[in-house]
Design a protein around this motif. Structure first.
Motif, mmCIF file in Angstrom:
data_model
loop_
_atom_site.group_PDB
_atom_site.id
_atom_site.type_symbol
_atom_site.label_atom_id
_atom_site.label_comp_id
_atom_site.label_asym_id
_atom_site.label_seq_id
_atom_site.Cartn_x
_atom_site.Cartn_y
_atom_site.Cartn_z
ATOM 1 N N GLY A 266 0.785 -1.223 0.000
ATOM 2 C CA GLY A 266 0.000 0.000 0.000
ATOM 3 C C GLY A 266 0.818 1.275 0.000
ATOM 4 N N TRP A 267 2.110 1.168 0.268
ATOM 5 C CA TRP A 267 3.006 2.328 0.258
ATOM 6 C C TRP A 267 3.605 2.509 -1.128
ATOM 7 C CZ3 TRP A 267 3.343 5.568 4.389
ATOM 8 C CH2 TRP A 267 2.823 5.095 5.597
ATOM 9 N N MET A 268 4.021 3.730 -1.442
ATOM 10 C CA MET A 268 4.456 4.050 -2.794
ATOM 11 C C MET A 268 5.856 4.662 -2.812
ATOM 12 S SD MET A 268 1.875 3.050 -4.580
ATOM 13 C CE MET A 268 2.403 3.682 -6.174
ATOM 14 N N MET A 269 6.528 4.496 -3.954
ATOM 15 C CA MET A 269 7.756 5.204 -4.262
ATOM 16 C C MET A 269 7.593 5.813 -5.634
ATOM 17 S SD MET A 269 10.817 5.265 -6.104
ATOM 18 C CE MET A 269 11.179 3.612 -6.678
ATOM 19 N N VAL A 270 7.949 7.093 -5.775
ATOM 20 C CA VAL A 270 7.851 7.793 -7.048
ATOM 21 C C VAL A 270 9.237 8.292 -7.451
ATOM 22 C CG1 VAL A 270 7.024 9.903 -8.163
ATOM 23 C CG2 VAL A 270 5.426 8.463 -6.895
ATOM 24 N N HIS A 271 9.581 8.069 -8.710
ATOM 25 C CA HIS A 271 10.859 8.487 -9.279
ATOM 26 C C HIS A 271 10.581 9.562 -10.328
ATOM 27 C CE1 HIS A 271 14.584 7.184 -11.911
ATOM 28 N NE2 HIS A 271 14.686 8.420 -11.449
ATOM 29 N N VAL A 272 11.183 10.746 -10.130
ATOM 30 C CA VAL A 272 11.083 11.827 -11.112
ATOM 31 C C VAL A 272 12.495 12.272 -11.486
ATOM 32 C CG1 VAL A 272 8.808 12.607 -10.324
ATOM 33 C CG2 VAL A 272 10.886 13.601 -9.320
#
Length: 274
Positions: A266-272
């Motif tokens: 349910g947790w997220m990681m975002v790469h920009v």
């Protein structure tokens, strides 16, 4: 330092994850989730400043908590009982000194968490550590914002980063980070820095890690973007799936392009990227 454990009955894992995200806005330093109870640990001296707000938060979710004092001398024993080693897809083992060493040929780092967040067992740290392994950091300089135990800084150093600023606002985390970088032999390329985002003013980085929480990420996105060199990577975690649109929108508003996202429990990681 004495701690207080806030024991909260929960209906399921989803409710526990939501409460962790909410309570992370307060000075809680660790969370332990069981089948029907969530335990949140906070320094006793800091509880009085937020107890009214915490109780109001729990009331909004229709739950109540029980506060239990924990003597400081029992804390390390509690960690040894509840902190398992973490395996990142067989590519890296994150363990404490009291765990068995990694199998031969598997890289490992050693972290004694004490009061600091970042052991590899929480989904956000696991996601970030895997992202670091995939990033290609050889010869690059970077920032670990909200570094906690220093675990991500250490992973970056082991992946070939030439320098990492490990910034955390908490004095205990700063001291623990120093212990852990020494234990892993990366003092030459990881620099602990006590303070908040103001510490990075005027500095530039090829990569930035920020495993904090949604509100701080949104608040400090401009500072991250300003410090990131063109082509630089920003990895962010500490938020749930519902928060991804807001995080991505804030990043894009600062000229950062979405690259990828990943989820775990349910947790997220975002790469920009800039």
């Amino acid at each position: 330092m004495d701690f207080v454990a806030l024991n909260i009955p929960v209906a399921n894992g989803a409710q526990a994850e939501i409460l962790v995200a909410e309570l992370a806005e307060f000075p809680f330093e660790s969370f332990e989730s069981g089948s029907d109870v969530l335990k949140a640990y906070i320094p006793q001296e800091r509880l009085a400043d937020c107890k009214t707000e915490v109780d109001a938060l729990l009331a909004r979710y229709g739950v109540s908590g029980r506060y239990i004092s924990i003597e400081a001398q029992n804390w390390n024993a509690l960690w040894e009982q509840n902190f398992p080693a973490s395996d990142i897809e067989g590519r890296l083992r994150i363990r404490a000194p009291f765990h068995e060493p990694a199998p031969e040929g598997e890289p490992e780092i050693i972290v004694m968490p004490k009061m600091s967040f970042g052991t590899g067992q929480h989904a956000t740290t696991w996601l970030m550590a895997r992202g670091v392994l995939d990033l290609g950091l050889a010869g690059r300089r970077g920032l670990d914002m909200g570094s906690g135990t220093g675990v991500l800084s250490i992973v970056a150093a082991k992946c070939g980063a030439v320098h990492v600023d490990a910034v955390d606002i908490d004095e205990w985390a700063d001291a623990n980070c120093r212990e852990n970088i020494a234990a892993n032999g990366v003092e030459a390329c990881v620099e602990p820095m006590l303070g908040d985002v103001a510490r990075i003013a005027g500095r530039t980085y090829g990569f930035i890690f920020a495993n904090i929480n949604r509100n701080i990420l949104l608040r400090d996105m401009h500072a991250y973007a300003a410090a990131l060199l063109p082509g630089g990577d920003l990895l962010m975690s500490g938020f749930l799936e519902a928060d991804v649109p807001a995080v991505v929108e804030a990043a894009q508003a600062e000229g950062l392009a979405f690259v990828a996202s990943a989820s775990r429990d349910g947790w997220m990681m975002v790469h920009v990227r800039k």
